[in-house]
Design a protein around this motif. Structure first.
Motif, PDB file in Angstrom:
ATOM      1  N   ILE A 297       0.836  -1.201   0.000  1.00  0.00           N
ATOM      2  CA  ILE A 297       0.000   0.000   0.000  1.00  0.00           C
ATOM      3  C   ILE A 297       0.869   1.249   0.000  1.00  0.00           C
ATOM      4  CG2 ILE A 297      -1.679   1.315   1.345  1.00  0.00           C
ATOM      5  CD1 ILE A 297      -2.798  -1.358   2.339  1.00  0.00           C
ATOM      6  N   ILE A 298       1.882   1.263   0.852  1.00  0.00           N
ATOM      7  CA  ILE A 298       2.760   2.436   0.935  1.00  0.00           C
ATOM      8  C   ILE A 298       3.521   2.646  -0.376  1.00  0.00           C
ATOM      9  CG2 ILE A 298       4.803   3.384   2.062  1.00  0.00           C
ATOM     10  CD1 ILE A 298       3.876   2.057   4.650  1.00  0.00           C
ATOM     11  N   SER A 299       4.060   1.574  -0.941  1.00  0.00           N
ATOM     12  CA  SER A 299       4.883   1.692  -2.143  1.00  0.00           C
ATOM     13  C   SER A 299       4.047   2.033  -3.366  1.00  0.00           C
ATOM     14  CB  SER A 299       5.643   0.383  -2.384  1.00  0.00           C
ATOM     15  OG  SER A 299       6.481   0.081  -1.299  1.00  0.00           O
ATOM     16  N   MET A 300       2.990   1.272  -3.618  1.00  0.00           N
ATOM     17  CA  MET A 300       2.187   1.490  -4.814  1.00  0.00           C
ATOM     18  C   MET A 300       1.308   2.727  -4.689  1.00  0.00           C
ATOM     19  SD  MET A 300       3.396  -1.006  -6.468  1.00  0.00           S
ATOM     20  CE  MET A 300       2.406  -1.084  -7.945  1.00  0.00           C
ATOM     21  N   GLY A 301       0.709   2.909  -3.498  1.00  0.00           N
ATOM     22  CA  GLY A 301      -0.104   4.109  -3.289  1.00  0.00           C
ATOM     23  C   GLY A 301       0.730   5.371  -3.347  1.00  0.00           C
ATOM     24  N   GLY A 302       1.916   5.318  -2.730  1.00  0.00           N
ATOM     25  CA  GLY A 302       2.803   6.478  -2.781  1.00  0.00           C
ATOM     26  C   GLY A 302       3.287   6.768  -4.184  1.00  0.00           C
ATOM     27  N   ALA A 303       3.507   5.700  -4.982  1.00  0.00           N
ATOM     28  CA  ALA A 303       3.927   5.890  -6.373  1.00  0.00           C
ATOM     29  C   ALA A 303       2.848   6.584  -7.185  1.00  0.00           C
ATOM     30  CB  ALA A 303       4.273   4.536  -6.989  1.00  0.00           C
ATOM     31  N   MET A 304       1.606   6.192  -6.961  1.00  0.00           N
ATOM     32  CA  MET A 304       0.493   6.778  -7.715  1.00  0.00           C
ATOM     33  C   MET A 304       0.234   8.221  -7.298  1.00  0.00           C
ATOM     34  SD  MET A 304      -3.403   5.332  -8.080  1.00  0.00           S
ATOM     35  CE  MET A 304      -3.634   5.364  -6.297  1.00  0.00           C
ATOM     36  N   LEU A 305       0.211   8.471  -5.990  1.00  0.00           N
ATOM     37  CA  LEU A 305      -0.120   9.807  -5.495  1.00  0.00           C
ATOM     38  C   LEU A 305       1.078  10.747  -5.492  1.00  0.00           C
ATOM     39  CD1 LEU A 305      -2.330   8.770  -2.427  1.00  0.00           C
ATOM     40  CD2 LEU A 305      -3.103   9.466  -4.697  1.00  0.00           C
ATOM     41  N   GLY A 306       2.292  10.182  -5.451  1.00  0.00           N
ATOM     42  CA  GLY A 306       3.495  11.008  -5.368  1.00  0.00           C
ATOM     43  C   GLY A 306       4.102  11.387  -6.698  1.00  0.00           C
ATOM     44  N   GLY A 307       3.466  10.995  -7.807  1.00  0.00           N
ATOM     45  CA  GLY A 307       3.971  11.379  -9.117  1.00  0.00           C
ATOM     46  C   GLY A 307       5.149  10.568  -9.594  1.00  0.00           C
ATOM     47  N   LEU A 308       5.225   9.284  -9.208  1.00  0.00           N
ATOM     48  CA  LEU A 308       6.336   8.453  -9.653  1.00  0.00           C
ATOM     49  C   LEU A 308       6.070   7.824 -11.012  1.00  0.00           C
ATOM     50  CD1 LEU A 308       7.330   6.595  -6.346  1.00  0.00           C
ATOM     51  CD2 LEU A 308       7.975   8.865  -7.155  1.00  0.00           C
ATOM     52  N   TRP A 309       4.808   7.575 -11.337  1.00  0.00           N
ATOM     53  CA  TRP A 309       4.465   6.964 -12.624  1.00  0.00           C
ATOM     54  C   TRP A 309       4.317   8.013 -13.715  1.00  0.00           C
ATOM     55  CZ3 TRP A 309       0.149   3.407 -10.256  1.00  0.00           C
ATOM     56  CH2 TRP A 309       0.768   2.373  -9.536  1.00  0.00           C
ATOM     57  N   VAL A 310       3.654   9.100 -13.398  1.00  0.00           N
ATOM     58  CA  VAL A 310       3.496  10.212 -14.341  1.00  0.00           C
ATOM     59  C   VAL A 310       3.836  11.497 -13.591  1.00  0.00           C
ATOM     60  CG1 VAL A 310       1.731   9.058 -15.722  1.00  0.00           C
ATOM     61  CG2 VAL A 310       1.037  10.462 -13.769  1.00  0.00           C
ATOM     62  N   PRO A 311       4.262  12.551 -14.296  1.00  0.00           N
ATOM     63  CA  PRO A 311       4.567  13.812 -13.610  1.00  0.00           C
ATOM     64  C   PRO A 311       3.397  14.276 -12.753  1.00  0.00           C
ATOM     65  CG  PRO A 311       5.309  13.907 -15.883  1.00  0.00           C
ATOM     66  CD  PRO A 311       4.529  12.624 -15.745  1.00  0.00           C
ATOM     67  N   SER A 312       3.690  14.757 -11.569  1.00  0.00           N
ATOM     68  CA  SER A 312       2.636  15.114 -10.613  1.00  0.00           C
ATOM     69  C   SER A 312       1.733  16.223 -11.130  1.00  0.00           C
ATOM     70  CB  SER A 312       3.258  15.532  -9.271  1.00  0.00           C
ATOM     71  OG  SER A 312       4.134  16.620  -9.451  1.00  0.00           O
ATOM     72  N   TYR A 313       2.263  17.105 -11.995  1.00  0.00           N
ATOM     73  CA  TYR A 313       1.430  18.207 -12.486  1.00  0.00           C
ATOM     74  C   TYR A 313       0.326  17.730 -13.435  1.00  0.00           C
ATOM     75  CZ  TYR A 313       4.539  17.934 -16.576  1.00  0.00           C
ATOM     76  OH  TYR A 313       5.252  17.505 -17.660  1.00  0.00           O
ATOM     77  N   LEU A 314       0.413  16.476 -13.895  1.00  0.00           N
ATOM     78  CA  LEU A 314      -0.649  15.914 -14.732  1.00  0.00           C
ATOM     79  C   LEU A 314      -1.774  15.313 -13.908  1.00  0.00           C
ATOM     80  CD1 LEU A 314       1.461  14.113 -17.505  1.00  0.00           C
ATOM     81  CD2 LEU A 314       0.378  16.368 -17.618  1.00  0.00           C
ATOM     82  N   LEU A 315      -1.562  15.188 -12.603  1.00  0.00           N
ATOM     83  CA  LEU A 315      -2.562  14.592 -11.726  1.00  0.00           C
ATOM     84  C   LEU A 315      -3.585  15.636 -11.296  1.00  0.00           C
ATOM     85  CD1 LEU A 315      -0.126  12.506  -9.481  1.00  0.00           C
ATOM     86  CD2 LEU A 315      -1.500  11.670 -11.391  1.00  0.00           C
ATOM     87  N   PRO A 316      -4.785  15.202 -10.881  1.00  0.00           N
ATOM     88  CA  PRO A 316      -5.780  16.148 -10.359  1.00  0.00           C
ATOM     89  C   PRO A 316      -5.235  16.941  -9.174  1.00  0.00           C
ATOM     90  CG  PRO A 316      -6.778  14.006 -10.761  1.00  0.00           C
ATOM     91  CD  PRO A 316      -5.297  13.830 -10.943  1.00  0.00           C
ATOM     92  N   GLN A 317      -5.765  18.129  -8.979  1.00  0.00           N
ATOM     93  CA  GLN A 317      -5.252  19.008  -7.941  1.00  0.00           C
ATOM     94  C   GLN A 317      -5.352  18.378  -6.557  1.00  0.00           C
ATOM     95  OE1 GLN A 317      -3.671  21.982  -8.436  1.00  0.00           O
ATOM     96  NE2 GLN A 317      -3.208  21.760  -6.265  1.00  0.00           N
ATOM     97  N   THR A 318      -6.430  17.647  -6.294  1.00  0.00           N
ATOM     98  CA  THR A 318      -6.580  16.996  -4.992  1.00  0.00           C
ATOM     99  C   THR A 318      -5.473  15.972  -4.768  1.00  0.00           C
ATOM    100  OG1 THR A 318      -8.980  17.248  -5.142  1.00  0.00           O
ATOM    101  CG2 THR A 318      -8.141  15.683  -3.524  1.00  0.00           C
ATOM    102  N   VAL A 319      -5.150  15.207  -5.808  1.00  0.00           N
ATOM    103  CA  VAL A 319      -4.088  14.210  -5.705  1.00  0.00           C
ATOM    104  C   VAL A 319      -2.744  14.890  -5.489  1.00  0.00           C
ATOM    105  CG1 VAL A 319      -2.905  12.334  -6.909  1.00  0.00           C
ATOM    106  CG2 VAL A 319      -5.375  12.579  -7.116  1.00  0.00           C
TER     107      VAL A 319
END
Length: 379
Positions: A297-319
């Motif tokens: 949960i920490i690794s995969m969730g952090g990767a998704m929410l922390g901008g590890l898979w795609v640049p964080s600026y492409l994520l929704p503002q809440t994320v």
């Protein structure tokens, strides 16, 4: 304590599962994501075209499009077959130049061309529409220039009359060498750093099951020395993991490492953060299975929410807002600043300090929980 550190390093080196999680898996992910993004970066815009007019004017239009994008000409007699392929999702768009195209242009009438497109592929067709709009504007300007010159205006006067009063200058404000490899290698490295927590929890519970922890309580080894002796080898392991993965990215994909001193500082702080959280987790969870689930949960969730898979600026503002509370975000942010934007130690000290804070928080939890963990081993 020195003997304990050496023992742990040897055990980690012999652990095949740790090798898979810490080195083999991140390299596979880097190769997989790197291949996909390299192919996406190198691919040009492709437009399939059917020329039913086969005139000099239609061929000139196709030649103008070919100077901007990749034009793939299709046989003129299988229009319906190609339309079926669009409906089936095999490609997103197709341009048809109908018969009478050149005749309409010579007569001064609007020469219609048809752009068939899949409504579900707006992202792919938007650049094509923009290019076709630009070409249409060029044709319109040529027509107006001819009309003005026919009315007695010189070519220079006609071009001046049609010139736009606004000039847009494109200025690059990002790193000249930034590409998706600058996103992939740091992202996968940071994500798999946190898988060290599985190895850490497994080691502590193994010592508990084998009775080694109970025997340690009967010796003169202080709990703090035991904690440091168990923790320090994992810090070295994460540092080695990061060094290998960044070296792999540099040698295979030409990743620019930037300021080595700044990069080393972030790697050190990241190793303290990951192992510190892992240490606290090891003394909080009831068993190895729970540790593995929480680590995922920490690794995969952090990767998704922390901008590890795609640049964080492409994520929704809440994320993006949530990501600021995760160590993965600050690690990725500082690493990309170094690699893509030429940052130095003075530029990334804030992110490094935040990573250290996460690590120290985990160490504090471990110190608080250690006495109870030792007592449970004796029971």
């Amino acid at each position: 304590m020195k003997a304990m550190i050496i023992k742990e390093l040897r055990l980690i080196g012999k652990d095949r599962r740790s090798f898979i999680f810490l080195l083999l898996m991140p390299i596979i992910f880097i190769v997989m994501f790197g291949s996909v993004f390299n192919q996406a970066d190198s691919s040009s815009i492709t437009l399939r075209t059917i020329d039913q007019d086969q005139s000099a004017a239609s061929k000139a239009l196709i030649g103008q499009m070919q100077s901007i994008m990749d034009v793939k000409q299709l046989p003129a007699d299988n229009l319906n077959e190609q339309l079926d392929k669009i409906k089936q999702g095999q490609f997103s768009s197709m341009l048809v130049i109908p018969s009478g195209f050149e005749k309409s242009m010579k007569e001064g009438q609007a020469a219609n061309i048809k752009l068939y497109q899949d409504p579900a592929s707006q992202t792919e067709t938007a650049p094509i529409q923009a290019i076709l709009g630009s070409i249409s504007s060029q044709y319109r300007e040529q027509k107006l220039t001819t009309m003005l010159m026919a009315n007695g205006e010189s070519k220079a006067q006609a071009e001046s009359a049609l010139a736009s009063p606004i000039h847009i200058e494109n200025v690059s404000a990002s790193a000249d060498h930034f590409n998706m490899i600058d996103q992939v290698v740091p992202g996968m490295t940071v994500m798999f750093v946190f898988f060290i927590m599985i190895t850490m929890a497994r080691r502590f519970f193994e010592e508990k099951k084998t009775g080694l922890l109970s025997r340690i309580r009967t010796t003169r080894i202080k709990p703090l020395h035991y904690l440091i002796g168990m923790w320090f080898p994992f810090v070295l392991t994460v540092i080695a993991q990061c060094m290998i993965l960044f070296a792999f990215g540099h040698l295979v994909y030409g990743l620019r490492l930037g300021d080595i001193a700044a990069l080393s500082a972030v790697v050190l702080c990241l190793s303290i953060a990951g192992t510190g959280i892992g240490l606290g987790l090891s003394f909080l969870v009831p068993g190895e299975g729970a540790a593995m689930v929480i680590t995922q949960i920490i690794s995969m969730g952090g990767a998704m929410l922390g901008g590890l898979w795609v640049p964080s600026y492409l994520l929704p503002q809440t994320v993006q807002t949530v990501g600021h509370f995760l160590p993965q975000f600050w690690a990725q942010h500082s690493l990309q600043d170094i690699i893509a934007h030429g940052a130095h130690l003075s530029d990334i000290w804030g992110s490094a300090l935040i990573l250290l804070t996460f690590g120290l928080a985990g160490l504090t939890i471990a110190l608080i929980r250690l006495p109870g963990f030792l007592r449970s081993a004796a029971n």
